[in-house]
Design an enzyme around this catalytic site. Structure first.
Site, PDB file in Angstrom:
ATOM      1  N   ASN A  45       5.882   6.601  -0.430  1.00  0.00           N
ATOM      2  CA  ASN A  45       7.252   6.165  -0.721  1.00  0.00           C
ATOM      3  C   ASN A  45       7.964   5.545   0.484  1.00  0.00           C
ATOM      4  O   ASN A  45       9.194   5.521   0.547  1.00  0.00           O
ATOM      5  CB  ASN A  45       8.098   7.333  -1.266  1.00  0.00           C
ATOM      6  N   ARG A  46       7.151   5.046   1.429  1.00  0.00           N
ATOM      7  CA  ARG A  46       7.695   4.411   2.643  1.00  0.00           C
ATOM      8  C   ARG A  46       8.520   5.388   3.513  1.00  0.00           C
ATOM      9  O   ARG A  46       9.265   4.960   4.378  1.00  0.00           O
ATOM     10  CB  ARG A  46       8.555   3.187   2.292  1.00  0.00           C
ATOM     11  N   LEU A  47       8.360   6.674   3.281  1.00  0.00           N
ATOM     12  CA  LEU A  47       9.047   7.668   4.109  1.00  0.00           C
ATOM     13  C   LEU A  47       8.098   8.082   5.237  1.00  0.00           C
ATOM     14  O   LEU A  47       7.616   9.221   5.303  1.00  0.00           O
ATOM     15  CB  LEU A  47       9.486   8.865   3.265  1.00  0.00           C
ATOM     16  N   GLU A  57       0.855  -1.180   0.000  1.00  0.00           N
ATOM     17  CA  GLU A  57       0.000   0.000   0.000  1.00  0.00           C
ATOM     18  C   GLU A  57       0.891   1.230   0.000  1.00  0.00           C
ATOM     19  O   GLU A  57       1.982   1.234   0.579  1.00  0.00           O
ATOM     20  CB  GLU A  57      -0.882   0.033   1.253  1.00  0.00           C
TER      21      GLU A  57
END
Length: 228
Positions: free
Chosen positions: A206-208, A24
């Site tokens: 962006n998984r940040l 996701e």
């Protein structure tokens, strides 16, 4: 001898469940030092109320991780029943595996994950038993079936079949028929996890992800941002 007699059966391939494509991209919200409370309990209250307003199923469900005398961890889902400046309270059977492990090593961890809000809360702390009076008070508020169930179940013991539980419950239903005065089991009660670290995690693109860690500092708390 024919070829079929000489042929060796092929070994079955090892089982593999491929999950590389399950992901996701989180975009709902952000979390920064300017829009959060300086007290993590107040911040938790805010997030919990928002989880309730989203109509999640049992937003008070939390993973409790403990470590036994052998140094091996275990975890399970329990239900949060109270939160205050003192800590996070849940109830269980003291003779259960988690109860025995907390008696041997009271340091533990809690985790909440509210997927619909793309949020996680992680808590590290030390568990202490709540008073018998507090446990008695809460036990009386439980549904009748839950109170009888607490008497019927010797939590974490091995059973040869479910029929044993059903028989115990039937016997208790007969014994306490016509009365609501069902006693709390002596080995049943609450723990309060006194936190010394609380981390709030907000999923970001962006998984940040945003991660804010509160660490106990005397009577107060200090906040640090962690790299995702």
């Amino acid at each position: 001898m024919g070829d079929s007699a000489e042929r060796t059966p092929l070994a079955a391939p090892p089982h593999k469940l491929s999950l590389e494509g399950v992901r996701e991209d989180y975009r709902l919200a952000e979390l920064d030092e300017q829009n959060c409370r300086t007290n993590p309990i107040e911040q938790f209250d805010r997030w919990f109320l928002e989880a309730q307003a989203t109509d999640l199923k049992e937003p008070n469900a939390m993973v409790l991780a403990t470590v036994g005398e052998d140094g091996k961890p275990s975890n399970r889902v329990v239900l949060l029943k109270e939160v205050s400046d003192a800590g996070f309270v849940f109830y269980t059977n003291y003779a259960s595996r988690k109860g025995r492990e907390l008696e041997a090593n009271p340091f533990c961890a809690l985790a909440f994950f509210w997927a619909e809000l793309e949020r996680q809360v992680r808590i590290e702390g030390k568990a202490e038993r709540v008073s018998q009076e507090k446990s008695e008070e809460y036990f009386r508020t439980r549904p009748r079936g839950s109170r009888l169930g607490a008497l019927a179940s010797h939590q974490s013991e091995r059973l040869s079949g479910r029929h044993i539980l059903e028989r115990r419950l039937s016997e208790l239903q007969t014994r306490y028929a016509g009365t609501d005065d069902i006693p709390k089991p002596e080995e049943w009660g609450g723990y309060c996890v006194l936190p010394y670290k609380i981390e709030f995690w907000q999923g970001r693109t962006n998984r940040l992800h945003d991660r804010l860690l509160y660490t106990r500092d005397g009577d107060g708390w200090k906040i640090a941002r962690l790299s995702p």
